[in-house]
Scaffold this motif. Structure first.
Motif, mmCIF file in Angstrom:
data_model
loop_
_atom_site.group_PDB
_atom_site.id
_atom_site.type_symbol
_atom_site.label_atom_id
_atom_site.label_comp_id
_atom_site.label_asym_id
_atom_site.label_seq_id
_atom_site.Cartn_x
_atom_site.Cartn_y
_atom_site.Cartn_z
ATOM 1 N N CYS A 45 -13.465 2.097 -4.387
ATOM 2 C CA CYS A 45 -12.163 2.335 -5.010
ATOM 3 C C CYS A 45 -12.258 2.206 -6.521
ATOM 4 C CB CYS A 45 -11.104 1.390 -4.445
ATOM 5 S SG CYS A 45 -11.336 -0.348 -4.891
ATOM 6 N N ARG A 83 -0.434 10.695 -6.046
ATOM 7 C CA ARG A 83 -1.695 11.424 -5.861
ATOM 8 C C ARG A 83 -2.806 10.565 -5.276
ATOM 9 N NH1 ARG A 83 -3.815 12.858 -10.949
ATOM 10 N NH2 ARG A 83 -2.452 11.289 -11.866
ATOM 11 N N SER A 115 0.793 6.595 -7.050
ATOM 12 C CA SER A 115 0.837 6.761 -5.593
ATOM 13 C C SER A 115 1.257 8.168 -5.179
ATOM 14 C CB SER A 115 1.797 5.742 -4.965
ATOM 15 O OG SER A 115 3.120 5.930 -5.421
ATOM 16 N N GLN A 123 -3.900 6.534 -3.281
ATOM 17 C CA GLN A 123 -3.421 5.402 -2.495
ATOM 18 C C GLN A 123 -3.509 4.157 -3.378
ATOM 19 O OE1 GLN A 123 -5.889 3.230 0.505
ATOM 20 N NE2 GLN A 123 -4.335 3.953 1.950
ATOM 21 N N VAL A 143 0.861 -1.180 0.000
ATOM 22 C CA VAL A 143 0.000 0.000 0.000
ATOM 23 C C VAL A 143 0.898 1.231 0.000
ATOM 24 C CG1 VAL A 143 -1.824 1.263 1.191
ATOM 25 C CG2 VAL A 143 -1.792 -1.245 1.263
ATOM 26 N N ARG A 144 0.669 2.111 -0.980
ATOM 27 C CA ARG A 144 1.521 3.291 -1.124
ATOM 28 C C ARG A 144 0.671 4.532 -1.320
ATOM 29 N NH1 ARG A 144 5.879 2.292 -5.708
ATOM 30 N NH2 ARG A 144 6.560 4.288 -4.854
ATOM 31 N N GLY A 145 1.176 5.658 -0.822
ATOM 32 C CA GLY A 145 0.546 6.935 -1.070
ATOM 33 C C GLY A 145 -0.697 7.185 -0.234
ATOM 34 N N LYS A 146 -1.277 8.360 -0.448
ATOM 35 C CA LYS A 146 -2.496 8.770 0.236
ATOM 36 C C LYS A 146 -3.473 9.321 -0.791
ATOM 37 C CE LYS A 146 -0.152 9.986 4.567
ATOM 38 N NZ LYS A 146 0.111 11.061 5.557
ATOM 39 N N GLY A 147 -4.753 9.277 -0.442
ATOM 40 C CA GLY A 147 -5.769 9.774 -1.349
ATOM 41 C C GLY A 147 -6.760 8.694 -1.704
ATOM 42 N N TYR A 148 -7.460 8.898 -2.807
ATOM 43 C CA TYR A 148 -8.488 7.941 -3.225
ATOM 44 C C TYR A 148 -7.816 6.611 -3.581
ATOM 45 C CZ TYR A 148 -12.789 6.182 -5.250
ATOM 46 O OH TYR A 148 -13.905 5.436 -5.497
ATOM 47 N N PRO A 149 -8.374 5.482 -3.102
ATOM 48 C CA PRO A 149 -7.713 4.184 -3.310
ATOM 49 C C PRO A 149 -7.899 3.625 -4.724
ATOM 50 C CG PRO A 149 -9.686 3.916 -1.970
ATOM 51 C CD PRO A 149 -9.519 5.384 -2.184
#
Length: 273
Positions: A78, A37, A35, A39, A7-13
């Motif tokens: 998602c 922009r 990732s 998740q 799992v990488r990044g943040k925001g909409y999956p």
């Protein structure tokens, strides 16, 4: 089973599903970029990568695993992105639980997959083994590509025999191939023998869709991908000339730009609304 997942990044999956053989790492061409922009959720499917199977399983077990993964990560909604087999699983998820998914991106995949791969000779296998070993030791070496690569089975996976594509093979392809279990191979072979065809159900998918294909794909033909696109209600279709099944490794910048453009035009694909 609990799948190994990155799992990488943040925001909409965005749930990113790999093909066969493959692993979550095989999707780095997408996850490294997206990732920044969003998740990205890139699991190793059962029997692939570090998700080791407990005996034999069926293709439907992948859907059970993926639903459990989203529940475990508390992902209510998602975007789906699937490459090859991963695209077929993405289609199945969208059909199984339409309210949970906001958009669908299919990469070299189809609801009625058809191939036109030429017969494989012993020489093909020999050159593939030699090219793969040398490329693993010295990724993207032009000499190896020109001497062994163009005579190996890689010529059907990569229409453009470039050092960049071979670097992806070395970093993301070899380990995935070696970690693909016999159980995964048997589950896929059984499903293929059954004659998979979901074209008649695609009119139930209401979310925006993007279908991308390589014109020279021998594993899942561009024609079968286009057929899928034509059966989806809200779909944009893109076919790249002079590329094959692994076209995201051949022309990564172009593919990522086209995904970006589609996401901008389809904001509902990354929205909980």
């Amino acid at each position: 089973m609990n799948l190994n997942v990155e799992v990488r990044g943040k925001g909409y999956p965005i749930l990113c599903l790999h093909g066969h053989p493959g692993s979550g790492r095989s999707l780095s061409v997408f996850t490294n970029y997206l990732s920044k922009r969003f998740q990205t959720i890139a699991p190793d499917l059962r029997g692939y990568g570090k998700s080791r199977p407990n005996g034999h399983f069926e293709m439907n077990d992948h859907l059970t695993d993926l639903t459990a993964l989203l529940d475990r990560l508390k992902v209510d909604r998602c975007l789906l992105l699937g490459w090859s087999l991963g695209g077929i699983l993405a289609l199945e998820l969208a059909l199984q639980d339409p309210q949970r998914f906001s958009g669908l991106i299919l990469i070299a995949s189809a609801a009625r997959p058809r191939g036109n791969h030429p017969p494989v000779s012993r020489q093909d296998l020999l050159y593939t083994g030699v090219a793969g070993i040398i490329n693993y030791l010295k990724p993207g070496w032009q000499w190896n590509i020109e001497v062994f690569g163009v005579r190996s089975l890689f010529r059907y996976l990569l229409y453009q025999q470039t050092p960049l594509a071979y670097q992806y093979l070395a970093s993301d392809g070899v380990s995935a191939y070696l970690q693909t279990s016999n159980a995964a191979q048997k589950a896929l072979s059984k499903a293929l023998r059954s004659g998979y065809n979901r074209l008649g159900d695609l009119n139930r998918i209401e979310i925006p869709c993007l279908v991308l294909a390589g014109a020279e794909d021998k594993h899942i033909t561009a024609e079968s991908s286009q057929e899928t696109a034509q059966h989806l209600k809200h779909c944009h279709w893109q076919c790249y000339p002079n590329t094959a099944h692994l076209f995201p490794w051949e022309i990564p910048d172009r593919v990522l730009q086209d995904i970006d453009s589609w996401l901008q035009k389809q904001p509902q694909a990354t929205s909980n609304g």
